[in-house]
Design an enzyme around this catalytic site. Structure first.
Site, PDB file in Angstrom:
ATOM      1  N   CYS A   7      -3.967 -13.379  -6.975  1.00  0.00           N
ATOM      2  CA  CYS A   7      -3.691 -12.205  -5.915  1.00  0.00           C
ATOM      3  C   CYS A   7      -4.822 -11.183  -6.073  1.00  0.00           C
ATOM      4  O   CYS A   7      -5.913 -11.541  -6.755  1.00  0.00           O
ATOM      5  CB  CYS A   7      -2.339 -11.704  -5.982  1.00  0.00           C
ATOM      6  SG  CYS A   7      -1.867 -10.747  -7.389  1.00  0.00           S
ATOM      7  N   ARG A  13       2.309 -10.043  -7.248  1.00  0.00           N
ATOM      8  CA  ARG A  13       2.749 -11.312  -6.615  1.00  0.00           C
ATOM      9  C   ARG A  13       2.367 -12.762  -7.570  1.00  0.00           C
ATOM     10  O   ARG A  13       3.123 -13.435  -7.972  1.00  0.00           O
ATOM     11  CB  ARG A  13       1.775 -11.764  -5.306  1.00  0.00           C
ATOM     12  CG  ARG A  13       2.423 -10.981  -4.217  1.00  0.00           C
ATOM     13  CD  ARG A  13       1.400 -10.793  -3.192  1.00  0.00           C
ATOM     14  NE  ARG A  13       0.113  -9.936  -3.317  1.00  0.00           N
ATOM     15  CZ  ARG A  13      -0.877  -9.917  -2.776  1.00  0.00           C
ATOM     16  NH1 ARG A  13      -1.016 -10.554  -1.486  1.00  0.00           N
ATOM     17  NH2 ARG A  13      -2.223  -9.156  -2.987  1.00  0.00           N
ATOM     18  N   ASP A 123       1.617  -8.341   0.291  1.00  0.00           N
ATOM     19  CA  ASP A 123       1.332  -7.469  -0.741  1.00  0.00           C
ATOM     20  C   ASP A 123       2.524  -6.547  -0.983  1.00  0.00           C
ATOM     21  O   ASP A 123       2.640  -5.550   0.109  1.00  0.00           O
ATOM     22  CB  ASP A 123       0.081  -6.639  -0.789  1.00  0.00           C
ATOM     23  CG  ASP A 123      -0.459  -6.032  -1.903  1.00  0.00           C
ATOM     24  OD1 ASP A 123       0.365  -5.682  -2.952  1.00  0.00           O
ATOM     25  OD2 ASP A 123      -1.543  -5.297  -1.915  1.00  0.00           O
TER      26      ASP A 123
HETATM   27  P1  4NP Z   1      -0.915  -7.638  -6.370  1.00  0.00           P
HETATM   28  O1  4NP Z   1      -0.504  -6.429  -5.944  1.00  0.00           O
HETATM   29  O2  4NP Z   1      -2.201  -8.124  -5.728  1.00  0.00           O
HETATM   30  O3  4NP Z   1       0.080  -8.689  -5.867  1.00  0.00           O
HETATM   31  O4  4NP Z   1      -0.898  -7.847  -7.716  1.00  0.00           O
HETATM   32  C1  4NP Z   1      -1.646  -5.179  -6.020  1.00  0.00           C
HETATM   33  C2  4NP Z   1      -1.458  -4.490  -7.075  1.00  0.00           C
HETATM   34  C3  4NP Z   1      -2.372  -3.498  -7.111  1.00  0.00           C
HETATM   35  C4  4NP Z   1      -3.119  -3.136  -6.026  1.00  0.00           C
HETATM   36  C5  4NP Z   1      -3.124  -3.799  -4.773  1.00  0.00           C
HETATM   37  C6  4NP Z   1      -2.228  -4.856  -4.847  1.00  0.00           C
HETATM   38  N1  4NP Z   1      -3.918  -1.894  -6.317  1.00  0.00           N
HETATM   39  O5  4NP Z   1      -4.795  -1.553  -5.295  1.00  0.00           O
HETATM   40  O6  4NP Z   1      -4.140  -1.418  -7.409  1.00  0.00           O
END
Ligand code: 4NP
Length: 159
Positions: A7, A13, A123
């Site tokens: 991800c 995720r 997300d």
């Molecule tokens: P992930 O969610 O891609 O599902 O781990 C996110 C976690 C952090 C960020 C964006 C998406 N961020 O911008 O820090």
């Protein structure tokens, strides 16, 4: 079989996807491995988001030992199957592909589970209520993918 879940941050995720797939692999007595990574670097070394940890725990899965890492080009050679959570993650990974063999390993997770369905796993970072939906989507998708692999409907490398 070595599977990598990818991800953006590797804290929401893909840690859930790793935990869910690992549990299903364990239940089926397979000796496959699962890892996860993020295309971004912001959260390297961190534990999964507390909301992912809680959602996993509610479903009997412990993901607290995971630590975030960034996706690296060598992952394209070291894993057999690389599953992106959304279309943006997929493009970021595809930009690093240098040969046809690597290209065949990289898929959108929902598309591999339900061919033709190009849906993103949304997300949930900015949406506290999104985690249970993400869990349900990943739980169903991982079952479909494992069944497909074991029954030979999904062949690696996928052409
Ligand atoms: P992930 O969610 O891609 O599902 O781990 C996110 C976690 C952090 C960020 C964006 C998406 N961020 O911008 O820090």
């Amino acid at each position: 079989m070595k599977i990598l879940m990818v991800c953006l941050g590797n804290i929401c995720r893909s840690p859930l996807a790793e935990g869910i797939m690992q549990e299903k692999i364990r239940e089926r007595g397979l000796e496959w491995s699962v890892d996860s990574a993020g295309t971004g670097s912001w959260h390297i070394g961190e534990k999964p988001d507390v909301r992912s940890i809680s959602e996993a725990r509610r479903n009997g899965i412990d993901i607290t030992r995971q630590r975030a890492r960034q996706f690296k080009p060598a992952d394209l050679d070291q894993f057999d199957l690389i599953l992106a959570m959304d279309n943006s993650n997929l493009r970021n990974i595809q930009n690093l592909i240098t040969n046809k063999e690597q290209g065949k390993k990289v898929h959108l997770i929902m598309d591999l589970a339900h061919p033709g369905n190009r849906t993103d796993v949304p997300d949930p970072y900015w949406d506290d209520d999104g985690f249970s939906r993400v869990y349900r989507m990943l739980d169903t998708a991982c079952d479909k993918i494992l069944d497909g692999l074991l029954q030979g409907e999904i062949r690696i490398p996928v052409s």
